[in-house]
Scaffold this motif. Structure first.
Motif, PDB file in Angstrom:
ATOM      1  N   ALA A   1      24.538  34.742  -6.961  1.00 26.19           N
ATOM      2  CA  ALA A   1      25.537  35.557  -6.225  1.00 26.19           C
ATOM      3  C   ALA A   1      26.931  35.676  -7.136  1.00 26.19           C
ATOM      4  O   ALA A   1      27.470  36.998  -7.025  1.00 26.19           O
ATOM      5  N   ILE A   2      27.090  34.715  -7.768  1.00 28.59           N
ATOM      6  CA  ILE A   2      28.573  34.939  -8.568  1.00 28.59           C
ATOM      7  C   ILE A   2      28.193  35.875  -9.703  1.00 28.59           C
ATOM      8  O   ILE A   2      29.150  36.713 -10.029  1.00 28.59           O
ATOM      9  N   MET A   3      27.106  35.734 -10.485  1.00 33.32           N
ATOM     10  CA  MET A   3      26.791  36.702 -11.438  1.00 33.32           C
ATOM     11  C   MET A   3      26.704  38.186 -11.002  1.00 33.32           C
ATOM     12  O   MET A   3      26.923  39.127 -11.603  1.00 33.32           O
ATOM     13  N   PHE A   4      26.220  38.441  -9.793  1.00 36.43           N
ATOM     14  CA  PHE A   4      26.052  39.601  -9.153  1.00 36.43           C
ATOM     15  C   PHE A   4      27.503  40.298  -9.043  1.00 36.43           C
ATOM     16  O   PHE A   4      27.564  41.491  -9.233  1.00 36.43           O
ATOM     17  N   VAL A   5      28.222  39.600  -8.500  1.00 40.70           N
ATOM     18  CA  VAL A   5      29.441  40.005  -8.160  1.00 40.70           C
ATOM     19  C   VAL A   5      30.197  40.356  -9.439  1.00 40.70           C
ATOM     20  O   VAL A   5      30.873  41.713  -9.524  1.00 40.70           O
TER      21      VAL A   5
ATOM     22  N   LEU B   1      18.199  42.704   0.489  1.00 39.08           N
ATOM     23  CA  LEU B   1      17.103  42.694  -0.024  1.00 39.08           C
ATOM     24  C   LEU B   1      17.314  41.451  -1.371  1.00 39.08           C
ATOM     25  O   LEU B   1      16.606  40.826  -1.707  1.00 39.08           O
ATOM     26  N   LEU B   2      18.619  41.959  -2.363  1.00 46.51           N
ATOM     27  CA  LEU B   2      18.578  41.114  -3.202  1.00 46.51           C
ATOM     28  C   LEU B   2      18.891  39.578  -2.996  1.00 46.51           C
ATOM     29  O   LEU B   2      18.510  38.769  -3.896  1.00 46.51           O
ATOM     30  N   THR B   3      19.641  39.391  -1.927  1.00 42.12           N
ATOM     31  CA  THR B   3      19.680  38.122  -1.407  1.00 42.12           C
ATOM     32  C   THR B   3      18.520  37.406  -1.182  1.00 42.12           C
ATOM     33  O   THR B   3      18.285  36.129  -1.560  1.00 42.12           O
ATOM     34  N   ALA B   4      17.517  37.994  -0.558  1.00 40.96           N
ATOM     35  CA  ALA B   4      16.413  37.311  -0.184  1.00 40.96           C
ATOM     36  C   ALA B   4      15.453  37.198  -1.696  1.00 40.96           C
ATOM     37  O   ALA B   4      15.133  36.167  -1.910  1.00 40.96           O
ATOM     38  N   ILE B   5      15.556  38.064  -2.596  1.00 41.24           N
ATOM     39  CA  ILE B   5      14.876  37.776  -3.801  1.00 41.24           C
ATOM     40  C   ILE B   5      15.807  36.538  -4.486  1.00 41.24           C
ATOM     41  O   ILE B   5      14.922  35.838  -5.344  1.00 41.24           O
ATOM     42  N   MET B   6      17.078  36.556  -4.533  1.00 45.66           N
ATOM     43  CA  MET B   6      17.700  35.509  -5.233  1.00 45.66           C
ATOM     44  C   MET B   6      17.009  34.095  -4.462  1.00 45.66           C
ATOM     45  O   MET B   6      16.960  33.165  -5.289  1.00 45.66           O
ATOM     46  N   LEU B   7      17.084  34.185  -3.451  1.00 43.81           N
ATOM     47  CA  LEU B   7      16.536  32.865  -2.886  1.00 43.81           C
ATOM     48  C   LEU B   7      15.146  32.379  -3.270  1.00 43.81           C
ATOM     49  O   LEU B   7      14.820  31.226  -3.678  1.00 43.81           O
ATOM     50  N   LEU B   8      14.328  33.493  -3.225  1.00 44.83           N
ATOM     51  CA  LEU B   8      13.035  33.379  -3.830  1.00 44.83           C
ATOM     52  C   LEU B   8      12.916  32.684  -5.208  1.00 44.83           C
ATOM     53  O   LEU B   8      12.233  31.799  -5.938  1.00 44.83           O
ATOM     54  N   ASN B   9      13.933  33.461  -6.080  1.00 43.17           N
ATOM     55  CA  ASN B   9      14.167  33.191  -7.412  1.00 43.17           C
ATOM     56  C   ASN B   9      14.612  31.502  -7.547  1.00 43.17           C
ATOM     57  O   ASN B   9      14.269  30.927  -8.568  1.00 43.17           O
TER      58      ASN B   9
ATOM     59  N   VAL C   1      14.609  47.044  -6.000  1.00 46.48           N
ATOM     60  CA  VAL C   1      15.299  47.155  -5.037  1.00 46.48           C
ATOM     61  C   VAL C   1      16.437  48.153  -5.524  1.00 46.48           C
ATOM     62  O   VAL C   1      17.136  48.863  -4.827  1.00 46.48           O
ATOM     63  N   LEU C   2      16.981  47.711  -6.854  1.00 47.20           N
ATOM     64  CA  LEU C   2      18.356  48.468  -7.190  1.00 47.20           C
ATOM     65  C   LEU C   2      18.083  49.844  -7.740  1.00 47.20           C
ATOM     66  O   LEU C   2      19.006  50.890  -7.334  1.00 47.20           O
TER      67      LEU C   2
END
Length: 289
Positions: free
Chosen positions: A118-122, A143-151, A219-220
């Motif tokens: 999340a920090i790197m995305f910001v 959607l990115l947050t969900a993928i971040m959790l999966l990752n 997603v992006l």
């Protein structure tokens, strides 16, 4: 168990140098892109309108995948540190048990991976928003947050399997350096996969992180790709294949197919990470009985 998870988080974030080094692989990818790679890659797509934004989105997708790999490995260093200092044995003397202790390590590392992504995305979005006018929608962020959790969960499980074979912090430091350096190449985050030799492409396709990067990029980039190529599907598919937006296995994988691969990899990796600890705990209880 919550206290153990909080302990792992505090130990990670109190080590400022460790936090910075765990982000080194992602930051290297980001800086190399800005300084060297963007102009050279964009030169091949001058005819594509808005290629700069597309490449920014491509870079963000790959760098998030790298971040999950390197930061969860750093979060799991506490396993080796506790094992080497005999703290793990002390903890096992309590009523926590081997299973809860193992789950606490994995949960703590997963939370670290999620937060650092999340920090790197910001950071990346802020830069590209100011520099190139990049924008994201609320749906994309969700959607990115969900993928971040999966990752975070997948990277934690895979790193935990590897760490089971590491006995000393000195060895782990060497491993972290190798992973931090190689993660960018293994997920196709530094060089477009289509420009690599066939062997390298196959190696990337065998790396679970490349499918995470693909999900992030889809997603992006999907809406922008549709607008840019305006129905010219053959050109769009060539672009997606070359840059690893979608992974090619005798045809480009859909988002659902890519997600299915990630979920299967997560289940298998989690079982392989936890089952040996369950067996070890059972053997220990038998010896103590």
């Amino acid at each position: 168990m919550l206290a153990l998870i909080l302990r792992d988080l505090l130990l990670y974030f109190r080590n400022y140098s460790g936090v910075i080094f765990s982000l080194m692989g992602a930051m290297i990818s980001f800086v190399l892109y800005l300084v060297f790679l963007k102009n050279s890659i964009q030169a091949n797509w001058k005819a594509v309108p808005g290629s700069g934004i597309l490449l920014d989105q491509w870079l963000i997708g790959g760098t998030l995948a790298i971040t999950g790999i390197t930061t969860t490995l750093a979060g799991l260093t506490q396993i080796v540190a506790d094992r080497e200092s005999q703290v793990r044995q002390d903890l096992l003397q309590t009523d926590i048990g081997n299973t809860k202790l193992t789950v606490s390590y994995l949960a703590g590392a997963s939370l670290i991976g999620l937060l650092m992504q999340a920090i790197m995305f910001v950071i990346m979005f802020g830069y590209f928003h100011v520099e190139d006018g990049l924008n994201v929608t609320g749906e994309q962020v969700g959607l990115l947050t969900a993928i971040m959790l999966l990752n975070a969960a997948l990277s934690t499980a895979i790193n935990a399997i590897v760490i089971n074979f590491v006995k000393h912090m000195s060895s782990l430091s060497s491993l972290s350096a190798v992973v931090g350096t190689g993660a960018g190449f293994l997920v196709g985050g530094l060089i477009p996969i289509g420009t690599l030799p066939d062997f390298a492409q196959k190696l990337i396709k065998m790396t679970p992180g490349s499918y995470i990067a693909s999900l992030n990029r889809q997603v992006l980039m999907n809406d922008k790709l549709a607008d840019t190529f305006d129905g010219h599907l053959s050109m769009q598919h060539h672009f997606e294949k070359l840059l690893g937006v979608r992974i090619d296995w005798d045809g480009l994988l859909t988002r659902q197919e890519t997600l299915n691969i990630v979920v299967v990899a997560l289940v298998v990796a989690t079982v392989l990470a936890i089952v040996p600890q369950l067996i070890s705990g059972r053997q220990r209880r038998k010896l103590m009985a």
